[in-house]
Design an enzyme around this catalytic site. Structure first.
Site, PDB file in Angstrom:
ATOM      1  CG  HIS A 132      -0.398   0.104   2.532  1.00 48.34           C
ATOM      2  ND1 HIS A 132      -0.163  -0.596   3.442  1.00 48.34           N
ATOM      3  CD2 HIS A 132       0.189   1.502   3.168  1.00 48.34           C
ATOM      4  CE1 HIS A 132       0.563  -0.295   4.652  1.00 48.34           C
ATOM      5  NE2 HIS A 132       0.531   1.280   4.265  1.00 48.34           N
ATOM      6  CG  ASP A 162       0.035  -4.039   2.907  1.00 53.22           C
ATOM      7  OD1 ASP A 162       0.388  -3.362   1.891  1.00 53.22           O
ATOM      8  OD2 ASP A 162       0.031  -3.543   3.796  1.00 53.22           O
ATOM      9  CB  SER A 246       3.113   1.477   6.379  1.00 54.07           C
ATOM     10  OG  SER A 246       1.991   1.889   7.010  1.00 54.07           O
TER      11      SER A 246
END
Length: 409
Positions: A132, A162, A246
């Site tokens: 993402h 992911d 992230s």
């Protein structure tokens, strides 16, 4: 007037000469004793050889060592006190890992760029991050902590896990790739650190513990049945993870990556003490495939299930006393359907939850208690085309079913 004999005259003259010489000697010289005795014992004039008292050799000054000029005395610095064990471990982990952690700036063609984290995976310049983070990227800029910025290129990505891999053409000198650890050896209570760039604050490290293991998160996209892929082997941690973290590493105190930070559970969008990271053993399998082929094929069983049931639900399903993975439904034309596995078919008061389904109690002889156990085993230990043996409880009977896994649709 009497006249002295010549001999007497000569003796008197000699005596006078000797006295004169003695007087002179007392002033300047030292006369040898034997010379004086010879004069008195023998009247014959004698050639005297005065001997000067030798001058002592000149005394040379002692040679002194050359000394440096006197400077102001400065006390030596006090040695740094040894840090307590945990503090030194944290300092060492940060020194080891921070240079390999990068900031990833992604432009999707809009005025606003998105920022995430990542880390160097190998000496070839491959960098691991979240899918993402780089989704819809038109350009990727990678910033290293040593101050260098390098353009990045997407190698492959997988929305289900992911995970994504980008590559840079040049790795700055002195930057060493991080090593993936074994997430199967991680235990609840182990201390961990997260390093990344929360809110753009680069090189931020936070400390926490492993709060839970074997968590599941819903992935994307949904398969042809409308069911979303469930990500297994998720590590839960209370180490602070915020927007910008992230894709960064979750590390043990040996400096090994045990997970890739993915998400947080929060009503406000910032850390609430519940963060999630993708386990290193899943990361290793997915990333290897992304580097080699640009994609990852998931082994697919073709069933639906869930982790938690209430006591009332278990009683309604008729499996209250039977541990294992209840098969809620079997997807048509899938491997499980072909092997004869059965899902629930008898309505209950719990709506879509129907009774009569099989209970998977083991895979390849290893007991499974929850749906996440089964998914984790498949994700970490199997591949497309492999045949796995399932132990199944069906209405009191134990069955052994062989299932050939296919690629997930």
């Amino acid at each position: 007037m009497s006249t002295l004999p010549c001999a007497a005259v000569r003796r008197r003259q000699a005596l006078r000469a000797v006295l004169a010489l003695l007087l002179l000697s007392m002033l300047a010289c030292t006369i040898r004793p034997e010379a004086i005795a010879a004069v008195f014992l023998d009247a014959t004039p004698t050639m005297l050889r005065p001997t000067r008292t030798p001058k002592p050799p000149p005394t040379l000054p002692a040679v002194l060592p050359t000394l440096p000029p006197v400077l102001d005395v400065v006390a030596p610095p006090t040695p740094a006190a040894a840090l307590p064990g945990i503090q030194q471990s944290l300092v060492d982990v940060y020194a080891l890992a921070n240079t390999a952690v990068v900031s990833i700036l992604v432009s999707a063609g809009t005025d606003k760029a998105e920022e995430g984290s990542g880390f160097l995976y190998d000496s070839s310049g491959h960098i691991i991050t979240n899918e993402h983070v780089v989704r819809n990227a038109r350009s990727i800029e990678v910033s290293f902590s040593v101050g260098e910025k390098v353009a990045g290129r997407l190698v492959g990505s997988d929305a289900n896990s992911d995970l994504a891999v980008i590559v840079v053409e040049r790795v700055p000198a002195g930057v060493v790739a991080l090593r993936l650890g074994d997430s199967d050896r991680v235990q609840v209570g182990h201390q961990v650190v997260a390093i990344g760039n929360p809110f753009g604050l680069r090189g931020t490290m936070s400390l926490g513990i492993v709060s839970g293991l074997g968590r599941m998160l819903s992935g994307a996209p949904a398969d042809i049945s409308g069911a979303a892929y469930t990500m297994p082997d998720i590590i839960q941690t209370d180490a602070a993870i915020n927007p910008g973290n992230s894709g960064g590493p979750l590390l043990n105190l040996a400096g090994e990556v045990i997970g890739v930070n993915k998400a947080i559970y929060s009503d406000t969008g910032v850390n609430s003490g519940v963060g999630f990271a993708i386990g290193a053993n899943v990361v290793r399998r997915v990333v290897t495939a992304l580097i080699l082929t640009g994609k990852y094929e998931y082994p697919y069983l073709g069933i639906m299930g869930q982790d938690e049931y209430s006591m009332a639900e278990l009683q309604a399903l008729g499996v209250a006393a039977q541990p294992g993975v209840y098969v809620v439904s079997v997807l048509p034309d899938g491997p499980a359907a072909a092997a004869g596995l059965r899902g629930g078919s008898t309505p209950t008061r719990f709506g879509a939850l129907q009774s009569g389904g099989d209970v998977i109690t083991a895979v390849e002889g290893l007991p499974v208690l929850q749906f996440s156990d089964l998914l984790s085993y498949l994700a970490k230990n199997t591949k497309v085309g492999q045949v796995v043996k399932l132990t199944v409880w069906r209405a009191g009977t134990i069955l052994q079913l062989d299932v050939r896994l296919t690629a997930r649709p």
